[in-house]
Motif scaffolding. Structure first.
Motif, short mmCIF file in Angstrom:
data_model
loop_
_atom_site.label_atom_id
_atom_site.label_comp_id
_atom_site.label_asym_id
_atom_site.label_seq_id
_atom_site.Cartn_x
_atom_site.Cartn_y
_atom_site.Cartn_z
N ALA A 50 4.02 -8.22 15.79
CA ALA A 50 3.23 -9.08 14.91
C ALA A 50 1.76 -9.09 15.30
N ILE A 51 1.48 -9.07 16.61
CA ILE A 51 0.08 -9.01 17.06
C ILE A 51 -0.57 -7.72 16.58
N ILE A 72 -8.33 -8.79 -0.43
CA ILE A 72 -8.27 -10.10 0.22
C ILE A 72 -6.89 -10.73 0.02
N ARG A 73 -6.38 -10.65 -1.20
CA ARG A 73 -5.04 -11.20 -1.46
C ARG A 73 -3.97 -10.49 -0.65
N THR A 74 -4.06 -9.17 -0.57
CA THR A 74 -3.09 -8.39 0.22
C THR A 74 -3.22 -8.73 1.70
N PHE A 75 -4.45 -8.86 2.16
CA PHE A 75 -4.68 -9.25 3.55
C PHE A 75 -3.99 -10.58 3.86
N ASN A 76 -4.15 -11.55 2.98
CA ASN A 76 -3.52 -12.85 3.20
C ASN A 76 -2.00 -12.75 3.24
N ILE A 97 -0.33 -10.32 4.35
CA ILE A 97 0.06 -9.68 5.62
C ILE A 97 -0.30 -10.56 6.80
N MET A 98 -1.50 -11.15 6.76
CA MET A 98 -2.00 -11.91 7.90
C MET A 98 -1.23 -13.20 8.15
N SER A 121 -4.62 -5.69 10.48
CA SER A 121 -5.02 -6.20 9.16
C SER A 121 -6.40 -6.85 9.22
N VAL A 122 -6.70 -7.57 10.29
CA VAL A 122 -8.02 -8.20 10.41
C VAL A 122 -9.12 -7.14 10.48
#
Length: 149
Positions: free
Chosen positions: A12-13, A47-51, A53-54, A19-20
């Motif tokens: 997960a890290i 941005i939506r995809t990042f959220n 995943i993040m 992703s960041v």
């Protein structure tokens, strides 16, 4: 069982860090061309995809870390690196989740408003915030890797 949670934690890290870094670099390269309608759409989707995943990956880091700490038991003589990883890691996760959610929505809102200068400024601030959070994440990983007492 501890090893399984360690595996989840490290995986997960890795996903969170990746992703960041990826979204920060993508947005920084897009910001100069934000006037282009396709770039606007791509930035919003990124941005939506990042959220998507993040949030789960950072939450999984938090939960697996808590489980591992509970499994270690309460020992009053914990080394500094473990205390740092526990405290700074948890704070970094929580602050990252909250701020990236708020900033991400603001960036999308600014892009939709049509003022390209404001959108460009918001993208720069969002990317800078992500890179700062990346430094905090890496500081926790560094302390855990070298196990400073």
């Amino acid at each position: 069982m501890y090893e399984f949670f360690l595996f989840l934690h490290l995986t997960a890290i890795s996903i969170w860090l990746g992703s960041v870094l990826t979204i920060a670099i993508m947005l920084l390269t897009m910001r100069q061309q934000i006037a282009n309608r396709d770039i606007k759409s791509l930035a919003q989707k990124a941005i939506r995809t990042f959220n998507r995943i993040m949030y789960p990956s950072s939450f999984l880091v938090l939960v697996s870390g808590i489980v591992m700490i509970v499994k270690l038991g309460k020992d009053s003589a914990r080394p500094f690196w473990l205390e740092y990883m526990q405290d700074a890691g948890a704070m970094t996760i929580l602050v990252s989740i909250i701020l990236s959610g708020i900033w991400g929505k603001k960036v999308i809102k600014r892009i939709n408003q049509g003022n390209d200068k404001h959108a460009e400024s918001s993208i720069s601030k969002f990317s800078s915030g992500l890179l700062v959070s990346l430094l905090f994440i890496l500081s926790v990983v560094f302390m855990a890797a070298f196990k400073f007492n």
